[in-house]
Design an enzyme around this catalytic site. Structure first.
Site, PDB file in Angstrom:
ATOM      1  N   VAL A  78      23.615  61.618  -5.233  1.00  0.00           N
ATOM      2  CA  VAL A  78      22.258  61.863  -5.717  1.00  0.00           C
ATOM      3  C   VAL A  78      21.382  60.641  -5.497  1.00  0.00           C
ATOM      4  O   VAL A  78      20.217  60.746  -5.070  1.00  0.00           O
ATOM      5  CB  VAL A  78      22.287  62.253  -7.209  1.00  0.00           C
ATOM      6  CG1 VAL A  78      20.868  62.326  -7.759  1.00  0.00           C
ATOM      7  CG2 VAL A  78      23.006  63.583  -7.390  1.00  0.00           C
ATOM      8  N   ALA A  79      21.943  59.459  -5.771  1.00  0.00           N
ATOM      9  CA  ALA A  79      21.160  58.231  -5.607  1.00  0.00           C
ATOM     10  C   ALA A  79      20.864  57.927  -4.145  1.00  0.00           C
ATOM     11  O   ALA A  79      19.895  57.213  -3.840  1.00  0.00           O
ATOM     12  CB  ALA A  79      21.920  57.055  -6.237  1.00  0.00           C
ATOM     13  N   ASP A  93       8.392  78.790  32.222  1.00  0.00           N
ATOM     14  CA  ASP A  93       7.354  79.534  32.932  1.00  0.00           C
ATOM     15  C   ASP A  93       6.775  80.522  31.943  1.00  0.00           C
ATOM     16  O   ASP A  93       7.447  81.450  31.518  1.00  0.00           O
ATOM     17  CB  ASP A  93       7.937  80.258  34.141  1.00  0.00           C
ATOM     18  CG  ASP A  93       6.863  81.080  34.860  1.00  0.00           C
ATOM     19  OD1 ASP A  93       5.683  80.917  34.506  1.00  0.00           O
ATOM     20  OD2 ASP A  93       7.216  81.847  35.752  1.00  0.00           O
ATOM     21  N   GLU A  99      13.542  59.734  -3.699  1.00  0.00           N
ATOM     22  CA  GLU A  99      12.507  60.726  -3.977  1.00  0.00           C
ATOM     23  C   GLU A  99      11.464  60.798  -2.871  1.00  0.00           C
ATOM     24  O   GLU A  99      10.868  61.843  -2.638  1.00  0.00           O
ATOM     25  CB  GLU A  99      11.816  60.385  -5.306  1.00  0.00           C
ATOM     26  CG  GLU A  99      12.739  60.487  -6.515  1.00  0.00           C
ATOM     27  CD  GLU A  99      12.015  60.130  -7.804  1.00  0.00           C
ATOM     28  OE1 GLU A  99      10.819  59.775  -7.705  1.00  0.00           O
ATOM     29  OE2 GLU A  99      12.632  60.217  -8.880  1.00  0.00           O
TER      30      GLU A  99
END
Length: 242
Positions: free
Chosen positions: A40-41, A87, A45
């Site tokens: 998580v760290a 193309d 953020e």
């Protein structure tokens, strides 16, 4: 890409720390909690905003060179590409077929070829669009009708007085289509299709057959779409079976 490298690094550190905690005698629950905490760290953020800004800068640089990106994540994918070949109709091509050249058999002219091609086609003119007549039907047939019209041979003039007796549609096995007409009491068949099948079935001298085959193969090597057309008078009004 950058995002994938960061994810791989975060997973590696998480597993390494959890393993180290287990080696120090901690319980499995403690090692798991430590790994989750580090995972998580590892995701700050501001990561989402940073990635979005980086992709937006890339999109702006591409726009300055004439490439507009609708989805920002596509910038990351394009950044890893070295060569792109494409193309797109309307950019490199016009989505229109045009008659490039004709090679009549000995004894015939280009108008004979065009008339046979029109009679072996099912397309028709339906009106005007953007300065030229619109054609309903197969694009190849449309190109033949427009070529005939440009040479003063409108399809309606070529077909006038002729009635269709039979139509044999194009099939992959035959590689050609045939239309049978009656005109002034005579019955004729007009065929259009792959050169290798039409030329092989035509009544030609061997030298003429080889010359037409070589011409068709030469055009094909240039990237042109090649078709052969033929006409046959049906004696006694017998309709062809193929």
């Amino acid at each position: 890409g950058l995002t994938g490298a960061m994810v791989a690094l975060g997973v590696g550190i998480t597993v390494a720390l959890a393993g180290l905690r287990l080696s120090q005698g901690a319980s499995l629950d403690d090692a798991f909690l430590l790994g989750v905490s580090v995972a998580v760290a590892a995701v700050p953020e501001g990561l989402a905003a940073t990635v979005t800004i980086a992709l937006a800068i890339g999109a702006r640089r591409m726009a300055a060179r004439g490439a507009i990106v609708r989805r920002l994540p596509a910038v990351e994918t394009l950044g890893s590409a070295t060569t792109i070949a494409c193309d797109k109709t309307g950019t490199l091509t016009e989505n229109r077929l045009r008659l490039h050249a004709m090679a009549p058999a000995p004894g015939f002219g280009e108008l004979d070829v065009l008339q046979a091609a029109v009679l072996a086609s099912t397309a028709r003119l339906v009106g005007d669009a953007e300065g030229e007549p619109a054609v309903a039907g197969d694009p190849v047939d449309a190109a033949l009708l427009l070529a005939a019209r440009e040479r003063g041979q409108p399809a309606e003039e070529i077909r006038r007085g002729s009635s269709v007796l039979r139509e044999l549609p194009f099939e992959p096995e035959r590689k050609r289509m045939t239309l049978v007409y009656r005109r002034d009491g005579a019955v004729s068949a007009y065929t259009k299709g792959a050169p290798e099948t039409v030329i092989a079935a035509a009544r030609l001298d061997e030298a003429d057959r080889r010359a037409l085959t070589a011409q068709a193969e030469g055009w094909a090597r240039q990237g042109l779409r090649v078709l052969a057309v033929a006409r046959r008078e049906l004696r006694g009004g017998d309709l062809p079976a193929e």
